[in-house]
Design a protein around this motif. Structure first.
Motif, short mmCIF file in Angstrom:
data_model
loop_
_atom_site.label_atom_id
_atom_site.label_comp_id
_atom_site.label_asym_id
_atom_site.label_seq_id
_atom_site.Cartn_x
_atom_site.Cartn_y
_atom_site.Cartn_z
N MET A 112 0.80 -1.21 0.00
CA MET A 112 0.00 0.00 0.00
C MET A 112 0.84 1.26 0.00
N VAL A 113 2.12 1.14 0.32
CA VAL A 113 2.92 2.35 0.52
C VAL A 113 3.45 2.92 -0.78
N THR A 114 3.63 2.12 -1.77
CA THR A 114 4.33 2.57 -2.96
C THR A 114 3.65 3.72 -3.67
N THR A 115 2.35 3.87 -3.51
CA THR A 115 1.65 4.95 -4.20
C THR A 115 1.32 6.11 -3.28
N ALA A 116 1.86 6.07 -2.06
CA ALA A 116 1.45 7.06 -1.05
C ALA A 116 1.75 8.48 -1.46
N ALA A 117 2.86 8.70 -2.15
CA ALA A 117 3.23 10.07 -2.47
C ALA A 117 3.13 10.36 -3.96
N ALA A 133 2.35 1.55 12.37
CA ALA A 133 1.29 1.65 13.37
C ALA A 133 1.34 3.05 13.97
N GLU A 134 0.20 3.57 14.38
CA GLU A 134 0.16 4.92 14.92
C GLU A 134 0.79 4.94 16.31
N ASN A 135 2.05 5.31 16.33
CA ASN A 135 2.80 5.34 17.58
C ASN A 135 3.81 6.47 17.50
N ASN A 136 3.62 7.48 18.33
CA ASN A 136 4.48 8.66 18.32
C ASN A 136 5.32 8.76 19.58
N ASN A 137 5.48 7.64 20.28
CA ASN A 137 6.27 7.63 21.51
C ASN A 137 7.74 7.89 21.17
N PRO A 195 9.81 22.55 16.80
CA PRO A 195 9.13 23.52 15.93
C PRO A 195 7.92 22.96 15.20
N TYR A 196 7.63 21.66 15.36
CA TYR A 196 6.52 21.07 14.60
C TYR A 196 5.54 20.33 15.50
N THR A 197 4.30 20.22 15.00
CA THR A 197 3.28 19.40 15.64
C THR A 197 2.75 18.40 14.62
N LEU A 198 2.22 17.30 15.11
CA LEU A 198 1.67 16.29 14.21
C LEU A 198 0.31 16.73 13.68
N LYS A 199 0.18 16.81 12.37
CA LYS A 199 -1.05 17.27 11.73
C LYS A 199 -1.95 16.10 11.33
N SER A 200 -1.35 15.04 10.80
CA SER A 200 -2.14 13.89 10.37
C SER A 200 -1.28 12.64 10.36
N PHE A 201 -1.93 11.49 10.45
CA PHE A 201 -1.23 10.21 10.46
C PHE A 201 -2.02 9.16 9.70
N THR A 202 -1.36 8.47 8.78
CA THR A 202 -1.89 7.26 8.17
C THR A 202 -0.75 6.25 8.19
N PRO A 203 -1.02 4.98 7.96
CA PRO A 203 0.08 3.99 7.96
C PRO A 203 1.17 4.29 6.94
N ALA A 204 0.83 5.02 5.88
CA ALA A 204 1.79 5.30 4.82
C ALA A 204 2.39 6.69 4.89
N SER A 205 1.73 7.64 5.55
CA SER A 205 2.23 9.01 5.53
C SER A 205 1.84 9.77 6.79
N MET A 206 2.75 10.63 7.20
CA MET A 206 2.52 11.48 8.36
C MET A 206 2.89 12.90 7.98
N THR A 207 2.07 13.86 8.39
CA THR A 207 2.34 15.26 8.08
C THR A 207 2.54 16.04 9.36
N LEU A 208 3.59 16.84 9.39
CA LEU A 208 3.88 17.72 10.51
C LEU A 208 3.73 19.16 10.04
N ALA A 209 3.10 19.98 10.88
CA ALA A 209 2.93 21.40 10.56
C ALA A 209 3.78 22.23 11.50
N VAL A 210 4.34 23.31 10.96
CA VAL A 210 5.16 24.18 11.80
C VAL A 210 4.29 24.88 12.84
N ARG A 211 4.83 25.06 14.03
CA ARG A 211 4.09 25.77 15.07
C ARG A 211 3.84 27.21 14.66
#
Length: 558
Positions: free
Chosen positions: A15-20, A49-53, A200-216
């Motif tokens: 599933m990851v190969t087409t993520a971007a 897996a959704e884990n930001n520890n 300087p960043y916060t987590l904006k979104s999470f999927t198994p294939a992609s994660m987006t961080l937004a600047v504070r």
């Protein structure tokens, strides 16, 4: 490194190969000539897996490296130039005691958490006491005893001198907010779905294939980065990641690229770059010394004698990624040359199949046709394992399999799931695996990762700080302690000579290649990357330096 400090390279997952590759690719909405605002970072680690520890080496945040954009350490250390002074970060100053058993840090006054609360000395003390209380999140194995806050200062105490571990104390620990983490029952397992850090960043979104961080938007203690959004994609494997780099979907990664000049650099000669500076760390074949017959140093030495390092470097590592380790001490050149004990200077590994056979038969083993039998008459077999998508390691294992067959050892190869592999290696549930060591300013970290009895755990209990092969040697542990506690160079030299003698004569891990701490990147949209002309830090996106790299970046058309 690796090291690749807790690098992860690949995992299966179609599933990851087409993520971007869709319309939401990193700079799809950027008009020609307009300054970039998004940076695309890729790693070949498969679905997450959704884990930001930030403390767990197996979390998505650690695997892809974005934990260091959200959480920050006290100081910034440069593994490319390890002798350079630390750069102040969340702490403005660090003062070590003369015996290196404690360090007093001064916490900066203008840092805030992303939820708006102030970063305090109490947060820092809480973090270090948390790491002390829960060994499973102390992945560096530092023997913390206490951390006490007073005003804006924190005194962090350790049970033994930490001269050789200064970077582990100040650079490897992500500081977390007390007001949130004191509510977490088990910091060793909590996935931290909504991370709050000082970075300087916060987590904006999470999927198994992609994660987006937004600047504070505000509250960061230094100038905000020019990169407004970080988009992490976890590709299926090295091949998928390389393709993404070549076509511009990914702009930054740490990945093994076979024939990198042709498949990556040549696709955009002007902008596609590779920088992989060496560090004092190595890669090799860890053997589980608790499993018979690999508890026998003679067998391990014979196996070492047939490993074709030159073939692995040329075929598996494309002649650049992990330079061949030639010294019998396991120390890489040139970084380790000055540390080699006099009795081992000039002594290098060489393939010697007949010598290995003679060593084995002289020790009671028997070659029955193409089968090696141990002293009890049982055929010697071995299971080699590494994650399926780590193409360089998989090729290395194939070469090792052929090498071992020359002395009658039948090997099978397990193409493992990445997360399961990490767990099994840390818990000692394997027979042999390619893996890296920690790196540092001295060889101490190499030998500690391989031979330290202080982190020796029974099979089934995780040992994230090292000694994955469960090598049990009081002499080696004593020498490591002596080296770390030494107050003069002569004592350190004696201890290091002992470690090298044990390593050469007992072969607890078979050294193969040197480590590097680099990355592939593009200057098409962003400039300011570290390179030979300005080696201000590690380029690897999974290292603590990753946040410093992003802060250095400026739009190419800005």
């Amino acid at each position: 490194m690796r090291r690749r400090q807790l690098l992860a390279l690949a995992l299966a997952g179609a599933m990851v190969t087409t993520a971007a590759a869709c319309g939401d690719s990193p700079n799809a909405n950027k008009k020609s000539g307009q300054a970039a605002t998004v940076l695309s970072v890729g790693m070949p680690n498969g679905p997450q897996a959704e884990n930001n520890n930030p403390f767990l080496t197996t979390s998505a945040a650690a695997s892809l490296g974005y934990r260091w954009q959200i959480y920050e350490p006290l100081m910034m250390w440069n593994p490319v130039k390890p002798a350079e002074p630390f750069k102040p970060w969340l702490a403005t100053k660090a003062e070590w005691s003369s015996d290196y058993k404690s360090v007093k840090v001064t916490i900066r006054e203008n840092a805030t958490w992303s939820d708006g609360q102030k970063v305090t000395a109490e947060d820092v003390a809480f973090t270090y006491n948390l790491v002390k209380k829960f060994p499973a999140i102390n992945d560096q194995g530092v023997p913390y005893t206490d951390a006490v806050a007073s005003g804006n200062e924190v005194t962090i105490s350790m049970a033994s001198p930490q001269f050789v571990n200064q970077q582990k104390v100040l650079w490897r620990v992500p500081i977390v907010p007390k007001h949130l983490w004191e509510k977490i029952a088990d910091p060793a397992s909590d996935p931290v779905k909504q991370p709050v850090g000082s970075g300087p960043y916060t987590l904006k979104s999470f999927t198994p294939a992609s994660m987006t961080l937004a600047v504070r938007e505000s509250g960061y203690w230094q100038n905000l980065p020019k990169v407004k959004e970080l988009r992490y994609t976890s590709y299926t494997d090295n091949s998928a990641q390389t393709t993404a780099l070549a076509n511009g979907e990914a702009e930054w990664s740490f990945v093994f690229i076979p024939n990198y000049q042709t498949v990556f650099v040549a696709k955009d000669q002007k902008n596609h770059k590779m920088w992989a500076p060496p560090v004092l760390g190595i890669h090799g074949l860890y053997l589980n010394t608790t499993k018979k017959p690999f508890d026998d140093p003679t067998l391990r030495k014979a196996m070492n004698m047939v490993i074709d390092r030159a073939d692995i470097f040329t075929t598996a590592e494309a002649g650049y990624f992990h330079p061949e380790v030639k010294s019998v001490t396991g120390l890489p050149s040139p970084a380790g040359d000055s540390f080699i004990a006099p009795e081992y200077k000039g002594q290098e590994h060489k393939v010697d199949v007949e010598g290995a056979k003679a060593l084995l038969t002289g020790a009671g083993y028997k070659l029955d046709g193409n089968t090696l039998k141990d002293r009890s008459g049982k055929a010697v077999t071995i299971r080699l394992t590494d994650p399926a998508g780590w193409s360089d390691y998989q090729t290395s294992l194939e070469i090792v399999k052929g090498n071992l067959a020359k002395i009658g050892i039948a090997a099978t190869i397990d193409k493992a799931n990445q997360d399961a592999w990490f767990r099994n290696v840390e818990q000692g549930n394997f027979e042999a695996t390619f893996r890296w060591t920690e790196s540092g300013a001295t060889p101490y970290d190499i030998y500690r990762t391989i031979m330290d009895g202080r982190v020796l755990k029974p099979i089934g209990t995780a040992s994230p700080a090292g000694n994955f092969g469960r090598f049990d040697s009081k002499e080696a542990t004593d020498a490591l302690v002596s080296y770390a506690n030494a107050t003069d160079d002569a004592t350190r030299a004696t201890a290091l000579a002992t470690l090298q003698k044990i390593f050469v004569e007992q072969m607890p891990m078979i050294p193969v290649g040197a480590d590097n701490i680099g990355g592939a990147y593009s200057t098409k949209n962003w400039v300011g990357w570290p390179d030979d002309s300005n080696p201000y830090g590690a380029l690897q996106p999974t290292q603590p330096n990753a946040v410093d790299v992003v802060l250095h970046l400026k739009p190419a058309n800005g």
